[in-house]
Design a protein around this motif. Structure first.
Motif, short mmCIF file in Angstrom:
data_model
loop_
_atom_site.label_atom_id
_atom_site.label_comp_id
_atom_site.label_asym_id
_atom_site.label_seq_id
_atom_site.Cartn_x
_atom_site.Cartn_y
_atom_site.Cartn_z
N ALA A 141 0.82 -1.22 0.00
CA ALA A 141 0.00 0.00 0.00
C ALA A 141 0.85 1.26 0.00
N ASP A 142 2.08 1.16 0.55
CA ASP A 142 2.95 2.33 0.69
C ASP A 142 4.10 2.35 -0.32
N LEU A 143 4.24 1.31 -1.12
CA LEU A 143 5.33 1.27 -2.11
C LEU A 143 4.85 1.86 -3.42
N PRO A 144 5.36 3.02 -3.83
CA PRO A 144 4.86 3.65 -5.05
C PRO A 144 5.02 2.76 -6.29
N VAL A 145 4.06 2.84 -7.18
CA VAL A 145 4.16 2.17 -8.47
C VAL A 145 5.36 2.74 -9.22
#
Length: 318
Positions: free
Chosen positions: A279-283
């Motif tokens: 949820a917190d790891l940017p694409v």
């Protein structure tokens, strides 16, 4: 369930700390025979973020062998086998994994989709659920492929486009727009499965285009040798996203470095196995791009490639 997911993901990292090798589900839409190089790149990416057990990780490969209808059951099987995370390659694999679990971390390697429009993530900076990964939906590739073909074949007036409808309309719309600007007439052939490739090339024989543009799809990207052989057998210059097709005998390719995308997803998998939350790891977008020209194929097709095209290539296959 989504609210509870962030509480569950750190347990993965604690499991690794206890000494149990991680298990990664590798959900692949193509043939299993080409997965070793991709898995090696995945391990390199994990090692790059100091995941110390990258060489000990168990990679559980589930390959659909070109049949997308098998992906949902393969995804469910990975979830049931209690892997720690799933690496899903292609839009269909990401969709199948998404349907199979809302809690298990999923890392995508998807070279076709807009992840927000597809409903995979809430935003690029904060995906918000259990999915993140490397996505590429660059519509300007369509212009680039036609421009390169136009340079290689100055008299180009008619090109055929192979399109997998499952990848959506974005790429096709971009190529159509590019064809109008470059004044190249295009004919579109739908290729929904590997079994349709022979028919598509036979259709090219019938319509007699000067070249074929092969849009991005796992159907094409996971079968480079077959496509290159068909293109050579039918004596058709092709342009595509996938460098493996050009190296196997296609005329040219321009797009992301495929193994580079697996390294990128490897860094994301490594971070998740160390406690990061999807949820917190940017694409991410692909970071390495390459132009590959097969000069040997050009010679076999009787084409004389301009020096300007050859000089721009990152790799020329002699």
């Amino acid at each position: 369930m989504l609210a509870a997911a962030p509480l569950l993901w750190p347990l993965v990292a604690r499991g690794q700390a206890a000494g149990r090798p991680a298990r990664i589900g590798f959900l692949y839409p193509g043939v299993v025979s080409v997965t070793p190089t991709r898995i090696a790149a995945l391990r390199e990416g994990m090692a790059a973020v100091n995941y110390v057990n990258a060489d000990r990780v168990e990679v559980v490969v589930k390959a659909s062998e070109g049949d997308p209808a098998k992906l949902p059951s393969l995804a469910t099987g990975l979830v049931d086998s209690k892997v720690d995370t799933i690496l899903a390659i292609s839009p269909s694999a990401v969709a199948a994994a998404k349907a199979a679990t809302t809690t298990l971390p999923i890392v995508a390697n998807d070279l076709e989709s807009d992840p927000i429009r597809s409903g995979f993530v809430a935003s690029l900076a904060r995906p918000g659920g259990n999915i993140t990964g490397v996505f590429s939906d660059f519509p300007d590739f369509g212009m680039k492929w036609l421009e390169l073909l136009k340079e290689a074949l100055p008299a180009l007036s008619h090109a055929m486009v192979f399109w997998d409808p499952a990848t959506g309309p974005t790429q096709l719309a971009a190529v159509k727009a590019a064809s109008e600007l470059l004044k190249v007439r295009i004919s579109v052939v739908e290729v929904p499965a590997i079994a349709e490739l022979q028919h598509a090339f036979s259709k090219a024989d019938e319509l007699n285009p000067e070249a074929v543009v092969i849009l991005s799809s796992p159907i094409f990207g996971t079968n480079p040798k077959l496509i290159a052989e068909l293109a050579l057998a039918h004596r058709i210059p092709i342009a595509t996203l996938f460098s493996e097709i050009a190296r196997a005998g296609g005329l040219l390719s321009y797009g992301p470095n495929l193994l580079g995308t697996f390294q990128q997803t490897g860094t994301m998998v490594g971070k998740i196995l160390q406690g990061a939350q999807p949820a917190d790891l940017p694409v991410e977008r692909p970071t390495k791009f390459e132009l590959v020209i097969n000069a040997r194929t050009a010679k076999a097709l009787g084409l004389s490639l301009p020096a300007a095209v050859l000089l721009r290539a990152d790799d020329v296959v002699e």
